[in-house]
Write a protein that holds these residues in place. Sequence first.
Motif, short mmCIF file in Angstrom:
data_model
loop_
_atom_site.label_atom_id
_atom_site.label_comp_id
_atom_site.label_asym_id
_atom_site.label_seq_id
_atom_site.Cartn_x
_atom_site.Cartn_y
_atom_site.Cartn_z
N LEU A 46 0.82 -1.22 0.00
CA LEU A 46 0.00 0.00 0.00
C LEU A 46 0.85 1.26 0.00
O LEU A 46 0.38 2.32 -0.42
N VAL A 74 4.13 -0.31 3.79
CA VAL A 74 2.87 -0.64 4.45
C VAL A 74 2.28 -1.81 3.68
O VAL A 74 2.05 -1.71 2.47
N GLN A 100 -0.68 -4.96 3.39
CA GLN A 100 -2.07 -5.27 3.75
C GLN A 100 -2.38 -6.73 3.45
O GLN A 100 -2.07 -7.23 2.36
N ASN A 131 -6.10 -5.90 7.01
CA ASN A 131 -5.22 -5.45 8.10
C ASN A 131 -3.90 -4.94 7.55
O ASN A 131 -3.36 -5.50 6.60
N LYS A 132 -3.37 -3.88 8.16
CA LYS A 132 -2.15 -3.23 7.68
C LYS A 132 -1.04 -3.31 8.73
O LYS A 132 -1.30 -3.14 9.92
#
Length: 254
Positions: free
Chosen positions: A96, A173, A175, A180-181
């Motif tokens: 992300l 980042v 996911q 959920n990150k």
Amino acid sequence: MNQSMQIRSALTGEQLPSLSTAWIQSVVASQSSAPPSARTLPALVATTKAQLLGSDWAAPGLFDGSPPGFPQQLLSSSAGSVQETRLPQDIIVQVLDIENLSQSRWQQVQALEAIERGEQKRGREIIRVTADGDGGEETDSPSTGGGGTGAPGRGAAGRTQAPPDTNATHRLVLQDVSGNKVFAVELVRIHRIGIGRLRIGEKLVLKAGTVAARGTLLLDPTSVKFLGGQIEAMNSAWLKGRLQRLREAAQAEQ
């Protein structure tokens, strides 16, 4: 074995998650008016894989069941106080965000602007970044008129290999399929990770045993497998949004 099951079996053999029958059938149906060569099983497998790698893996209805995601221990509010834990199994994720922690904000602005234009600069040379994003580049030099054969390190097609950014450290980042990150940082340099090289929405496999320290995953070349792909709209939006935020932050520092 029906066609949908054959496609699913072929893709799971490439370590891709098990797709829902309905989603596979929608891809197959979209090819109903394509030439016969595009409706053979190998062609449909390739088409389904390409669409899968370009899809948002956190979207509902994509997978058969629920592929494993980040363990709850890594997602809990107390994750930051856990000195070290390890992933209990392989986990598929998508990228992300990516940031080069080794560069100033202005350096990051310049790098992203070069990507937006489709070129980067090195000295007096203009380096056009190729679509594969893996470090291959085409170089035009003012002294040779672009693509001259006398430049050292350049092949007949005018290509030269960029020096690896060996001293960079990137933060990602990531996911999982549940949305959920989690942050991830290079513990050891991974050349495949880089601004313009790793795309937003690209899919990765985090291997079982990957270390997480105080809520952050620590990556090295043995802990991650790159599956490829990107989410085009997400990648474009990220580039524009990141550029704007970095410009504002850099200007505020002046």
